[in-house]
Scaffold this motif. Structure first.
Motif, PDB file in Angstrom:
ATOM      1  N   ALA A  75     -62.617 -76.912   5.427  1.00 52.10           N
ATOM      2  CA  ALA A  75     -62.615 -78.367   5.222  1.00 52.10           C
ATOM      3  C   ALA A  75     -61.446 -78.781   4.328  1.00 52.10           C
ATOM      4  O   ALA A  75     -60.782 -79.788   4.595  1.00 52.10           O
ATOM      5  N   ALA A  76     -61.190 -78.008   3.287  1.00 50.42           N
ATOM      6  CA  ALA A  76     -60.080 -78.316   2.383  1.00 50.42           C
ATOM      7  C   ALA A  76     -58.750 -78.277   3.125  1.00 50.42           C
ATOM      8  O   ALA A  76     -57.914 -79.172   2.978  1.00 50.42           O
ATOM      9  N   ARG A  77     -58.576 -77.269   3.947  1.00 53.80           N
ATOM     10  CA  ARG A  77     -57.335 -77.143   4.708  1.00 53.80           C
ATOM     11  C   ARG A  77     -57.186 -78.321   5.677  1.00 53.80           C
ATOM     12  O   ARG A  77     -56.109 -78.896   5.821  1.00 53.80           O
ATOM     13  N   ALA A  78     -58.297 -78.705   6.301  1.00 53.58           N
ATOM     14  CA  ALA A  78     -58.274 -79.840   7.230  1.00 53.58           C
ATOM     15  C   ALA A  78     -57.952 -81.146   6.496  1.00 53.58           C
ATOM     16  O   ALA A  78     -57.152 -81.954   6.986  1.00 53.58           O
ATOM     17  N   LEU A  79     -58.561 -81.354   5.335  1.00 51.70           N
ATOM     18  CA  LEU A  79     -58.294 -82.572   4.563  1.00 51.70           C
ATOM     19  C   LEU A  79     -56.828 -82.665   4.156  1.00 51.70           C
ATOM     20  O   LEU A  79     -56.260 -83.750   4.102  1.00 51.70           O
ATOM     21  N   LEU A  80     -56.234 -81.522   3.865  1.00 52.61           N
ATOM     22  CA  LEU A  80     -54.825 -81.495   3.461  1.00 52.61           C
ATOM     23  C   LEU A  80     -53.876 -81.526   4.654  1.00 52.61           C
ATOM     24  O   LEU A  80     -52.676 -81.708   4.493  1.00 52.61           O
ATOM     25  N   GLY A  81     -54.429 -81.306   5.852  1.00 54.80           N
ATOM     26  CA  GLY A  81     -53.600 -81.283   7.050  1.00 54.80           C
ATOM     27  C   GLY A  81     -52.666 -80.087   7.097  1.00 54.80           C
ATOM     28  O   GLY A  81     -51.546 -80.191   7.598  1.00 54.80           O
ATOM     29  N   LEU A  82     -53.134 -78.962   6.561  1.00 59.88           N
ATOM     30  CA  LEU A  82     -52.320 -77.751   6.494  1.00 59.88           C
ATOM     31  C   LEU A  82     -52.708 -76.754   7.572  1.00 59.88           C
ATOM     32  O   LEU A  82     -53.890 -76.588   7.872  1.00 59.88           O
ATOM     33  N   SER A  83     -51.725 -76.061   8.098  1.00 56.87           N
ATOM     34  CA  SER A  83     -51.996 -74.927   8.981  1.00 56.87           C
ATOM     35  C   SER A  83     -52.342 -73.726   8.104  1.00 56.87           C
ATOM     36  O   SER A  83     -52.124 -73.755   6.879  1.00 56.87           O
ATOM     37  N   GLN A  84     -52.858 -72.680   8.720  1.00 56.38           N
ATOM     38  CA  GLN A  84     -53.125 -71.464   7.957  1.00 56.38           C
ATOM     39  C   GLN A  84     -51.834 -70.922   7.351  1.00 56.38           C
ATOM     40  O   GLN A  84     -51.829 -70.449   6.219  1.00 56.38           O
ATOM     41  N   GLN A  85     -50.739 -71.000   8.085  1.00 56.90           N
ATOM     42  CA  GLN A  85     -49.447 -70.525   7.580  1.00 56.90           C
ATOM     43  C   GLN A  85     -49.013 -71.329   6.358  1.00 56.90           C
ATOM     44  O   GLN A  85     -48.554 -70.764   5.358  1.00 56.90           O
ATOM     45  N   GLN A  86     -49.159 -72.646   6.421  1.00 56.48           N
ATOM     46  CA  GLN A  86     -48.764 -73.494   5.296  1.00 56.48           C
ATOM     47  C   GLN A  86     -49.601 -73.201   4.058  1.00 56.48           C
ATOM     48  O   GLN A  86     -49.073 -73.145   2.944  1.00 56.48           O
ATOM     49  N   LEU A  87     -50.919 -73.018   4.236  1.00 49.80           N
ATOM     50  CA  LEU A  87     -51.772 -72.695   3.101  1.00 49.80           C
ATOM     51  C   LEU A  87     -51.414 -71.324   2.545  1.00 49.80           C
ATOM     52  O   LEU A  87     -51.362 -71.141   1.326  1.00 49.80           O
ATOM     53  N   ALA A  88     -51.163 -70.366   3.418  1.00 44.37           N
ATOM     54  CA  ALA A  88     -50.767 -69.029   2.968  1.00 44.37           C
ATOM     55  C   ALA A  88     -49.492 -69.116   2.129  1.00 44.37           C
ATOM     56  O   ALA A  88     -49.406 -68.495   1.060  1.00 44.37           O
ATOM     57  N   ASP A  89     -48.520 -69.882   2.584  1.00 40.76           N
ATOM     58  CA  ASP A  89     -47.271 -70.044   1.836  1.00 40.76           C
ATOM     59  C   ASP A  89     -47.521 -70.702   0.484  1.00 40.76           C
ATOM     60  O   ASP A  89     -46.988 -70.265  -0.540  1.00 40.76           O
ATOM     61  N   PRO A  98     -53.130 -63.328   7.527  1.00 36.95           N
ATOM     62  CA  PRO A  98     -54.366 -62.579   7.773  1.00 36.95           C
ATOM     63  C   PRO A  98     -55.383 -62.702   6.626  1.00 36.95           C
ATOM     64  O   PRO A  98     -56.587 -62.725   6.870  1.00 36.95           O
ATOM     65  N   THR A  99     -54.906 -62.837   5.393  1.00 38.01           N
ATOM     66  CA  THR A  99     -55.824 -63.021   4.260  1.00 38.01           C
ATOM     67  C   THR A  99     -56.534 -64.360   4.376  1.00 38.01           C
ATOM     68  O   THR A  99     -57.756 -64.444   4.194  1.00 38.01           O
ATOM     69  N   ILE A 100     -55.796 -65.414   4.704  1.00 43.37           N
ATOM     70  CA  ILE A 100     -56.413 -66.734   4.896  1.00 43.37           C
ATOM     71  C   ILE A 100     -57.408 -66.683   6.050  1.00 43.37           C
ATOM     72  O   ILE A 100     -58.523 -67.215   5.953  1.00 43.37           O
ATOM     73  N   GLN A 101     -57.044 -66.023   7.138  1.00 42.62           N
ATOM     74  CA  GLN A 101     -57.933 -65.908   8.294  1.00 42.62           C
ATOM     75  C   GLN A 101     -59.218 -65.171   7.930  1.00 42.62           C
ATOM     76  O   GLN A 101     -60.308 -65.591   8.334  1.00 42.62           O
ATOM     77  N   VAL A 120     -59.950 -60.780  -6.605  1.00 39.39           N
ATOM     78  CA  VAL A 120     -60.025 -61.906  -7.534  1.00 39.39           C
ATOM     79  C   VAL A 120     -58.674 -62.612  -7.639  1.00 39.39           C
ATOM     80  O   VAL A 120     -58.611 -63.846  -7.672  1.00 39.39           O
ATOM     81  N   ASP A 121     -57.590 -61.852  -7.652  1.00 38.14           N
ATOM     82  CA  ASP A 121     -56.258 -62.437  -7.740  1.00 38.14           C
ATOM     83  C   ASP A 121     -55.993 -63.356  -6.541  1.00 38.14           C
ATOM     84  O   ASP A 121     -55.476 -64.458  -6.696  1.00 38.14           O
ATOM     85  N   SER A 122     -56.374 -62.905  -5.347  1.00 37.30           N
ATOM     86  CA  SER A 122     -56.181 -63.715  -4.139  1.00 37.30           C
ATOM     87  C   SER A 122     -57.009 -64.990  -4.194  1.00 37.30           C
ATOM     88  O   SER A 122     -56.534 -66.074  -3.822  1.00 37.30           O
ATOM     89  N   LEU A 123     -58.244 -64.872  -4.659  1.00 38.79           N
ATOM     90  CA  LEU A 123     -59.109 -66.050  -4.758  1.00 38.79           C
ATOM     91  C   LEU A 123     -58.551 -67.050  -5.766  1.00 38.79           C
ATOM     92  O   LEU A 123     -58.580 -68.263  -5.525  1.00 38.79           O
ATOM     93  N   MET A 124     -58.030 -66.535  -6.882  1.00 36.53           N
ATOM     94  CA  MET A 124     -57.467 -67.424  -7.900  1.00 36.53           C
ATOM     95  C   MET A 124     -56.209 -68.120  -7.373  1.00 36.53           C
ATOM     96  O   MET A 124     -55.989 -69.301  -7.642  1.00 36.53           O
ATOM     97  N   LYS A 125     -55.392 -67.400  -6.615  1.00 37.93           N
ATOM     98  CA  LYS A 125     -54.207 -68.011  -6.008  1.00 37.93           C
ATOM     99  C   LYS A 125     -54.615 -69.125  -5.048  1.00 37.93           C
ATOM    100  O   LYS A 125     -54.013 -70.202  -5.025  1.00 37.93           O
ATOM    101  N   LEU A 126     -55.649 -68.861  -4.255  1.00 39.86           N
ATOM    102  CA  LEU A 126     -56.126 -69.840  -3.283  1.00 39.86           C
ATOM    103  C   LEU A 126     -56.646 -71.096  -3.979  1.00 39.86           C
ATOM    104  O   LEU A 126     -56.235 -72.214  -3.662  1.00 39.86           O
ATOM    105  N   VAL A 127     -57.529 -70.920  -4.938  1.00 44.27           N
ATOM    106  CA  VAL A 127     -58.114 -72.053  -5.653  1.00 44.27           C
ATOM    107  C   VAL A 127     -57.026 -72.820  -6.402  1.00 44.27           C
ATOM    108  O   VAL A 127     -57.011 -74.050  -6.420  1.00 44.27           O
ATOM    109  N   GLY A 128     -56.086 -72.095  -7.002  1.00 44.23           N
ATOM    110  CA  GLY A 128     -54.978 -72.740  -7.705  1.00 44.23           C
ATOM    111  C   GLY A 128     -54.118 -73.572  -6.769  1.00 44.23           C
ATOM    112  O   GLY A 128     -53.715 -74.690  -7.102  1.00 44.23           O
TER     113      GLY A 128
END
Length: 83
Positions: free
Chosen positions: A9-23, A30-33, A46-54
């Motif tokens: 939902a967050a990615r959709a609200l931001l209008g981001l592709s998986q690639q854009q969010l990964a960047d 693959p991590t986003i997927q 935990v590091d990946s989750l913190m990067k994502l939330v950040g």
């Protein structure tokens, strides 16, 4: 922390592709997927989750935990309680 449906939902609200969010989060596609296909709460490094939330925070989103009140009082979305 964050659930797979929240992430999608967050990615959709931001209008981001998986690639854009990964960047944005300095993660691989693959991590986003994997995160988006998780059951319930996303589990992982935990590091990946913190990067994502950040990254979501930098993009302007606030994650609202179940039963929590949004501190900023801005617009938001959540499931209604009780079904």
């Amino acid at each position: 922390m964050i659930t797979a449906p929240q992430l999608r939902a967050a990615r959709a609200l931001l209008g981001l592709s998986q690639q854009q969010l990964a960047d944005l989060a300095s993660l691989s596609v693959p991590t986003i997927q994997r995160m988006e296909s998780s059951d319930g709460v996303i589990r992982g490094n935990v590091d990946s989750l913190m990067k994502l939330v950040g990254a979501l925070g930098v993009a302007g989103l606030e994650l609202i935990d179940e039963g929590a009140v949004s501190a900023g009082g801005g617009r938001g979305i959540r499931f209604k309680s009780g079904g």
